[in-house]
Scaffold this active site. Structure first.
Site, PDB file in Angstrom:
ATOM      1  N   PRO A   9       6.664   0.277  -8.030  1.00  0.00           N
ATOM      2  CA  PRO A   9       7.085   0.470  -6.652  1.00  0.00           C
ATOM      3  C   PRO A   9       7.035  -0.795  -5.798  1.00  0.00           C
ATOM      4  O   PRO A   9       6.120  -1.605  -5.914  1.00  0.00           O
ATOM      5  CB  PRO A   9       6.113   1.524  -6.111  1.00  0.00           C
ATOM      6  CG  PRO A   9       5.031   1.641  -7.093  1.00  0.00           C
ATOM      7  CD  PRO A   9       5.513   1.098  -8.379  1.00  0.00           C
ATOM      8  N   ASN A  10       8.059  -0.910  -4.988  1.00  0.00           N
ATOM      9  CA  ASN A  10       8.226  -1.949  -3.976  1.00  0.00           C
ATOM     10  C   ASN A  10       8.509  -3.342  -4.526  1.00  0.00           C
ATOM     11  O   ASN A  10       8.765  -4.262  -3.761  1.00  0.00           O
ATOM     12  CB  ASN A  10       7.015  -1.990  -3.033  1.00  0.00           C
ATOM     13  CG  ASN A  10       6.835  -0.688  -2.312  1.00  0.00           C
ATOM     14  OD1 ASN A  10       7.783  -0.171  -1.733  1.00  0.00           O
ATOM     15  ND2 ASN A  10       5.641  -0.127  -2.363  1.00  0.00           N
ATOM     16  N   ARG A  17       9.427  -8.485   1.275  1.00  0.00           N
ATOM     17  CA  ARG A  17       8.188  -7.796   1.636  1.00  0.00           C
ATOM     18  C   ARG A  17       7.015  -8.767   1.611  1.00  0.00           C
ATOM     19  O   ARG A  17       6.738  -9.377   0.585  1.00  0.00           O
ATOM     20  CB  ARG A  17       7.944  -6.669   0.634  1.00  0.00           C
ATOM     21  CG  ARG A  17       6.614  -6.001   0.762  1.00  0.00           C
ATOM     22  CD  ARG A  17       6.397  -5.025  -0.396  1.00  0.00           C
ATOM     23  NE  ARG A  17       5.054  -4.488  -0.336  1.00  0.00           N
ATOM     24  CZ  ARG A  17       4.272  -4.363  -1.381  1.00  0.00           C
ATOM     25  NH1 ARG A  17       4.677  -4.734  -2.587  1.00  0.00           N
ATOM     26  NH2 ARG A  17       3.069  -3.861  -1.251  1.00  0.00           N
ATOM     27  N   TYR A  22       3.671 -12.298  -1.570  1.00  0.00           N
ATOM     28  CA  TYR A  22       4.520 -12.180  -2.751  1.00  0.00           C
ATOM     29  C   TYR A  22       5.575 -13.271  -2.873  1.00  0.00           C
ATOM     30  O   TYR A  22       6.323 -13.283  -3.853  1.00  0.00           O
ATOM     31  CB  TYR A  22       5.191 -10.795  -2.768  1.00  0.00           C
ATOM     32  CG  TYR A  22       4.184  -9.676  -2.760  1.00  0.00           C
ATOM     33  CD1 TYR A  22       3.421  -9.396  -3.880  1.00  0.00           C
ATOM     34  CD2 TYR A  22       3.974  -8.907  -1.617  1.00  0.00           C
ATOM     35  CE1 TYR A  22       2.474  -8.390  -3.870  1.00  0.00           C
ATOM     36  CE2 TYR A  22       3.030  -7.891  -1.599  1.00  0.00           C
ATOM     37  CZ  TYR A  22       2.279  -7.634  -2.728  1.00  0.00           C
ATOM     38  OH  TYR A  22       1.344  -6.643  -2.723  1.00  0.00           O
ATOM     39  N   ASN A  71       4.394  -4.828 -14.433  1.00  0.00           N
ATOM     40  CA  ASN A  71       3.804  -4.934 -13.103  1.00  0.00           C
ATOM     41  C   ASN A  71       4.031  -3.578 -12.464  1.00  0.00           C
ATOM     42  O   ASN A  71       5.104  -3.301 -11.946  1.00  0.00           O
ATOM     43  CB  ASN A  71       4.460  -6.051 -12.288  1.00  0.00           C
ATOM     44  CG  ASN A  71       3.805  -6.233 -10.936  1.00  0.00           C
ATOM     45  OD1 ASN A  71       3.073  -5.375 -10.467  1.00  0.00           O
ATOM     46  ND2 ASN A  71       4.080  -7.359 -10.312  1.00  0.00           N
ATOM     47  N   ALA A  74       1.362  -0.613  -7.131  1.00  0.00           N
ATOM     48  CA  ALA A  74       0.228   0.215  -6.722  1.00  0.00           C
ATOM     49  C   ALA A  74      -0.189   1.213  -7.797  1.00  0.00           C
ATOM     50  O   ALA A  74      -1.351   1.631  -7.840  1.00  0.00           O
ATOM     51  CB  ALA A  74       0.558   0.937  -5.417  1.00  0.00           C
ATOM     52  N   GLU A  95      -0.186  -6.965 -18.611  1.00  0.00           N
ATOM     53  CA  GLU A  95      -0.156  -6.539 -17.211  1.00  0.00           C
ATOM     54  C   GLU A  95      -0.025  -7.785 -16.336  1.00  0.00           C
ATOM     55  O   GLU A  95      -0.719  -8.778 -16.552  1.00  0.00           O
ATOM     56  CB  GLU A  95      -1.454  -5.799 -16.880  1.00  0.00           C
ATOM     57  CG  GLU A  95      -1.577  -5.355 -15.459  1.00  0.00           C
ATOM     58  CD  GLU A  95      -2.921  -4.706 -15.166  1.00  0.00           C
ATOM     59  OE1 GLU A  95      -3.305  -4.712 -13.994  1.00  0.00           O
ATOM     60  OE2 GLU A  95      -3.585  -4.199 -16.095  1.00  0.00           O
ATOM     61  N   HIS A  97       0.493  -9.403 -12.252  1.00  0.00           N
ATOM     62  CA  HIS A  97       0.462  -9.245 -10.799  1.00  0.00           C
ATOM     63  C   HIS A  97       0.844 -10.571 -10.162  1.00  0.00           C
ATOM     64  O   HIS A  97       0.389 -11.629 -10.602  1.00  0.00           O
ATOM     65  CB  HIS A  97      -0.921  -8.816 -10.311  1.00  0.00           C
ATOM     66  CG  HIS A  97      -1.318  -7.505 -10.875  1.00  0.00           C
ATOM     67  ND1 HIS A  97      -0.808  -6.319 -10.396  1.00  0.00           N
ATOM     68  CD2 HIS A  97      -2.119  -7.198 -11.915  1.00  0.00           C
ATOM     69  CE1 HIS A  97      -1.307  -5.337 -11.114  1.00  0.00           C
ATOM     70  NE2 HIS A  97      -2.087  -5.830 -12.045  1.00  0.00           N
ATOM     71  N   ARG A 104      -8.046  -9.272  -3.201  1.00  0.00           N
ATOM     72  CA  ARG A 104      -7.398  -8.390  -2.216  1.00  0.00           C
ATOM     73  C   ARG A 104      -8.331  -7.245  -1.840  1.00  0.00           C
ATOM     74  O   ARG A 104      -9.507  -7.245  -2.167  1.00  0.00           O
ATOM     75  CB  ARG A 104      -6.078  -7.871  -2.800  1.00  0.00           C
ATOM     76  CG  ARG A 104      -5.174  -8.974  -3.292  1.00  0.00           C
ATOM     77  CD  ARG A 104      -3.848  -9.183  -2.676  1.00  0.00           C
ATOM     78  NE  ARG A 104      -3.297  -8.250  -1.771  1.00  0.00           N
ATOM     79  CZ  ARG A 104      -2.183  -7.552  -1.978  1.00  0.00           C
ATOM     80  NH1 ARG A 104      -1.520  -7.675  -3.122  1.00  0.00           N
ATOM     81  NH2 ARG A 104      -1.707  -6.755  -1.056  1.00  0.00           N
TER      82      ARG A 104
END
Length: 143
Positions: A9-10, A17, A22, A71, A74, A95, A97, A104
């Site tokens: 998502p996103n 964003r 990012y 990735n 969330a 994985e 990110h 964070r």
């Protein structure tokens, strides 16, 4: 070598964003550069904002790909369904990110997916994807 890149998502909004977190480059533009840098790798790229669709994609590519770069956005922090899908397929997963999730918010520091993956790369911006490709390449060469 066949590598499937799966984004959650996103991530379709990367470049728009929160560019301070990012970056300003779109993920699509970066992935085109990545594919050009690795002409011997056959990439497939997929993005969905829907958890079940991500599970379906892992199942679709996970037996034919040499590796998965994931990735999950969330979903990383709570999706047992995605973790189970990664465990169910034969392709090793890395994985990824863009940001360093460990610096964070507290809820972003835990990964439900990490135990189902061969490794985790976080905090190198979009270059985290390239590092994951390098890791998969090294794993394949090791046998």
């Amino acid at each position: 070598m066949k590598i499937s890149i799966i984004n959650g998502p996103n991530l379709n909004l990367t470049g728009k964003r929160e560019p301070e977190i990012y970056g300003a480059q779109s993920l699509d533009d970066y992935l085109q550069l990545l594919a050009a840098a690795y002409p011997d790798v056959q990439f497939t790229c997929y993005q969905s904002n829907v958890e079940g669709e991500i599970v379906n994609e892992i199942q679709r590519v996970g037996f034919d790909s040499d590796g998965i770069v994931i990735n999950a956005g969330a979903y990383t922090h709570y999706s047992l369904a995605i973790a189970d899908a990664l465990r169910a397929v034969t392709a090793p997963a890395i994985e990824v990110h863009i940001s360093n999730i460990h610096t964070r918010e507290e809820e972003r520091r835990y990964s439900e997916l990490a135990p189902a993956c061969a490794g985790v790369i976080a905090g190198f911006g979009l270059d985290s994807y390239r590092l994951a490709v390098e890791a998969l390449d090294a794993m394949q060469k090791k046998g």
